[in-house]
Design a protein around this motif. Structure first.
Motif, short mmCIF file in Angstrom:
data_model
loop_
_atom_site.label_atom_id
_atom_site.label_comp_id
_atom_site.label_asym_id
_atom_site.label_seq_id
_atom_site.Cartn_x
_atom_site.Cartn_y
_atom_site.Cartn_z
N SER A 1 0.84 -1.20 0.00
CA SER A 1 0.00 0.00 0.00
C SER A 1 0.87 1.25 0.00
CB SER A 1 -0.91 0.01 1.23
OG SER A 1 -0.12 0.18 2.40
N ASP A 2 0.26 2.40 -0.31
CA ASP A 2 0.99 3.66 -0.26
C ASP A 2 1.52 3.92 1.15
OD1 ASP A 2 0.69 4.12 -2.89
OD2 ASP A 2 -0.59 5.90 -2.71
N ALA A 3 0.76 3.49 2.15
CA ALA A 3 1.20 3.68 3.53
C ALA A 3 2.49 2.90 3.79
CB ALA A 3 0.11 3.25 4.50
N ASP A 4 2.59 1.69 3.21
CA ASP A 4 3.81 0.88 3.37
C ASP A 4 5.00 1.60 2.75
OD1 ASP A 4 2.42 -1.18 4.63
OD2 ASP A 4 1.95 -2.17 2.71
N TYR A 5 4.79 2.12 1.54
CA TYR A 5 5.89 2.82 0.86
C TYR A 5 6.32 4.05 1.65
CZ TYR A 5 5.06 -0.02 -3.35
OH TYR A 5 4.94 -1.05 -4.23
N ARG A 6 5.35 4.82 2.10
CA ARG A 6 5.67 6.06 2.82
C ARG A 6 6.40 5.76 4.13
NH1 ARG A 6 3.03 10.41 0.56
NH2 ARG A 6 1.44 9.84 -1.00
N ALA A 7 5.98 4.71 4.82
CA ALA A 7 6.62 4.36 6.09
C ALA A 7 8.07 3.92 5.85
CB ALA A 7 5.84 3.24 6.77
N ALA A 8 8.29 3.13 4.79
CA ALA A 8 9.64 2.67 4.49
C ALA A 8 10.54 3.84 4.13
CB ALA A 8 9.60 1.65 3.35
N LEU A 9 10.03 4.76 3.31
CA LEU A 9 10.82 5.94 2.94
C LEU A 9 11.13 6.81 4.15
CD1 LEU A 9 9.07 6.93 -0.43
CD2 LEU A 9 11.37 6.00 -0.17
N ALA A 10 10.13 7.01 5.00
CA ALA A 10 10.32 7.87 6.18
C ALA A 10 11.37 7.28 7.12
CB ALA A 10 9.00 8.05 6.91
N ALA A 11 11.38 5.96 7.26
CA ALA A 11 12.33 5.32 8.16
C ALA A 11 13.77 5.51 7.72
CB ALA A 11 12.01 3.82 8.26
N ARG B 1 19.88 3.95 0.20
CA ARG B 1 18.77 3.99 1.16
C ARG B 1 17.47 3.49 0.54
NH1 ARG B 1 18.40 9.73 3.47
NH2 ARG B 1 19.76 10.33 1.74
N VAL B 2 17.25 3.76 -0.76
CA VAL B 2 16.08 3.18 -1.43
C VAL B 2 16.17 1.66 -1.42
CG1 VAL B 2 15.00 2.88 -3.70
CG2 VAL B 2 15.55 5.18 -2.89
N GLN B 3 17.39 1.15 -1.62
CA GLN B 3 17.59 -0.30 -1.58
C GLN B 3 17.32 -0.86 -0.19
OE1 GLN B 3 20.86 -2.99 -3.69
NE2 GLN B 3 21.74 -1.89 -1.98
N LEU B 4 17.75 -0.13 0.84
CA LEU B 4 17.46 -0.57 2.21
C LEU B 4 15.97 -0.48 2.53
CD1 LEU B 4 20.48 1.13 4.03
CD2 LEU B 4 20.20 -1.32 3.53
#
Length: 573
Positions: free
Chosen positions: A461-471, A498-501
């Protein structure tokens, strides 16, 4: 003759799989049969036109207006049929061509990408001649030339058979006196056509033979030039920082000079060939008139008979001269087949080496168990010996060592990529594992696709992507999730890592392998990124390659590969 046989064996080796494919053969054979029937119909209409010439020109000679009108109406009907045949012959041939290319592309891509063969070919130096060029360009040209030239040859043979008897009957006998004795040569125009075409074919092959290698080289030098242009685009920042424009200019100029020299050589050789073929074609226009003129002026045939004879001679001569008219395409076709068989040979060698690999990898365990394992370089020199390395679920291990000691190669062996050496690796399944190299791979497409790779972006979900990027302190990229871009150029080296992480945060692997995957990050950012991984993946086992202090704090166990003055490195120790 053996070279010709080898050429057709190579052609059949490349062509047969498509027509033997269970799902395609019915349509493929049906289309090919329809094209053959239309080609035969075209030849049949040409035979009818040849007979029509006789009646039409006789009607003109005799000033028979009624016959003239009838013949024009008949011509219109048959010409319409000829047009219909020509249109559908072209359309169906193009349909078969694109279906064949689609099938070839799908199967060659599957073969090239399957079992990591693309990687092994690159590692072994078996793809130096641009596999992208062969798949994109040569697989386009192969079905095109194969259909046009083989069907053209069939047309030539059928035309020759159809018109040979007609020309023989129209030629009559030719009387020649030698030593006071008169000899009669039956069907003399047939013999003239054969001799004329045989001489022309021999000279064409002699003049045009170098075009085969020149065309083979052309695709190679063109692809090499394009590849290095792409390299400049991909590494624009590094070149700009180091003021390398002059070096790149010189390198590109040198590679373009190879293109220029090759093209100029093709031009010179084609000019020589065109001098001959153009002259051959022009002489062929008047030659049958000259040869048939004696019978016409002696009253042996009328104007219609002369024109029918000339038409039949032209058809026979054109059929016999097929190699002359198609020689340039034949040379390119042979070059295409040579390049494709070379690529096939490279894939076969990579497949054979992979089959002989003595490093067994079982991806069905619940823990990582490496060893005994002896890794070697491609030239056979020993690189690294590992007696025993174990890692349980949820544990973490940092592997260090001097450059060249085999740290990254150890991870390649664990992943099943390395072919050289012997030993055994047992590790968890691929679905539970994620390998992150030092240089991230961000596919072309949306940022979502880059983050989710190789999974389907819709899985998150978009929430998953946003959370991963924010972290990973990449929240500023969240508004660009749907944007498609060349992310390897859009993002800095640290952002790419960081995108890879962040990908690891999304995929949540139970086994994570990091090969210098934080080397582009500053100390504070690296520590925060590793903490984010630990928080998001508390039960994941991690094995890392690296030296930096933050990595040491992130792993419970540390190991070193010890380089030896003589022989392979030893470890972990």
């Amino acid at each position: 003759m053996s070279r010709l046989a080898a050429f057709f064996r190579a052609f059949w080796f490349l062509a047969r799989p498509y027509f033997a494919d269970r799902r395609e053969r019915t349509v493929a054979v049906g289309l090919l049969a329809a094209i053959v029937v239309l080609n035969l119909a075209s030849v049949g209409l040409s035979v009818w036109f040849n007979s029509w010439y006789n009646d039409f020109y006789n009607a003109l000679q005799e000033k028979d207006f009624d016959a003239f009108k009838t013949l024009l109406l008949t011509f219109s009907a048959v010409a319409a049929a000829f047009i219909i045949v020509a249109v559908y012959r072209y359309y169906l041939q193009q349909m078969l061509q694109i279906r064949w290319r689609k099938w070839l592309t799908e199967h060659w891509l599957r073969d090239w990408l399957g079992d990591k063969r693309y990687y092994h070919m690159q590692m072994l130096g078996l793809d130096t001649d641009n596999p992208d060029q062969r798949i994109a360009e040569d697989l386009r040209l192969f079905p095109a030339y194969s259909l046009s030239l083989t069907l053209g040859l069939m047309n030539a043979v059928v035309t020759l058979v159809s018109f040979l008897g007609i020309l023989w009957s129209l030629s009559g006998d030719f009387a020649i006196s030698l030593g006071g004795t008169e000899y009669q040569i039956p069907g003399y125009m047939v013999w003239f056509a054969i001799v004329y075409a045989a001489v022309g074919t021999g000279l064409t092959h002699w003049i045009g033979k170098p075009l085969v290698k020149l065309n083979f080289d052309r695709q190679q030098v063109e692809a090499d030039f394009r590849f290095h242009l792409v390299r400049v685009r991909e590494h624009a920042e590094g070149i700009a920082f180091q003021h390398g424009e002059a070096v790149e200019q010189a390198g590109l100029a040198r590679r373009f000079m190879a293109v220029f020299n090759n093209t100029y050589a093709i031009m010179r050789r084609t000019k020589k060939l065109t001098w001959f073929t153009a002259g051959y074609g022009q002489i062929a226009v008047i030659f049958p008139f000259v040869v048939a003129a004696p019978r016409y002026f002696s009253g042996g045939i009328q104007l219609g008979g002369l024109m029918q004879t000339v038409s039949a001679f032209g058809q026979v001569q054109e059929a016999l001269s097929y190699i002359i008219t198609a020689y340039t395409d034949i040379a390119e076709w042979q070059a295409v087949i040579d390049r494709l068989t070379g690529f096939q040979d490279g894939m076969a060698k990579a497949r054979a080496l992979a089959a002989e690999k003595q490093i067994g990898v079982d991806a069905d365990g619940e823990m990582l168990a490496v060893g005994p394992l002896a890794l070697a370089l491609p030239d056979g020199r020993p690189l690294l010996d590992v007696q025993a390395l174990d890692l349980a679920a949820g544990d973490s291990l940092l592997v260090g060592g001097r450059s060249g000691s085999g740290k990254s190669t150890l991870l390649r062996a664990v992943a099943g990529l390395w072919l050289f050496g012997r030993g055994h690796v047992r590790r968890p399944a691929d679905a539970a594992s994620l390998f992150l190299p030092q240089k991230p791979y961000l596919p072309l497409g949306s940022l979502r696709a880059a983050l989710a790779y190789p999974r389907d972006p819709a899985d998150f979900s978009d929430a998953d992507y946003r959370a991963a990027l924010a972290a990973l302190d990449l929240g500023h990229l969240a508004p660009r999730l749907a944007e498609e871009a060349y992310w390897s150029q859009q993002l800095s080296g640290g952002e790419q890592q960081r995108v890879q992480l962040a990908r690891a945060l999304l995929l949540k692997p139970r086994w994570l392998y990091l090969d210098e995957a934080t080397s582009a990050l500053d100390t504070a950012t690296e520590a925060k990124a590793l903490a984010a991984l630990r928080d998001a993946l508390p039960d994941a086992a991690v094995i890392s390659i690296g030296h930096r202090p933050a990595l040491q704090q992130f792993h419970r166990r540390h190991a070193m590969l010890e380089s030896q003055p003589q022989g392979p490195a030893q470890g972990p120790a």
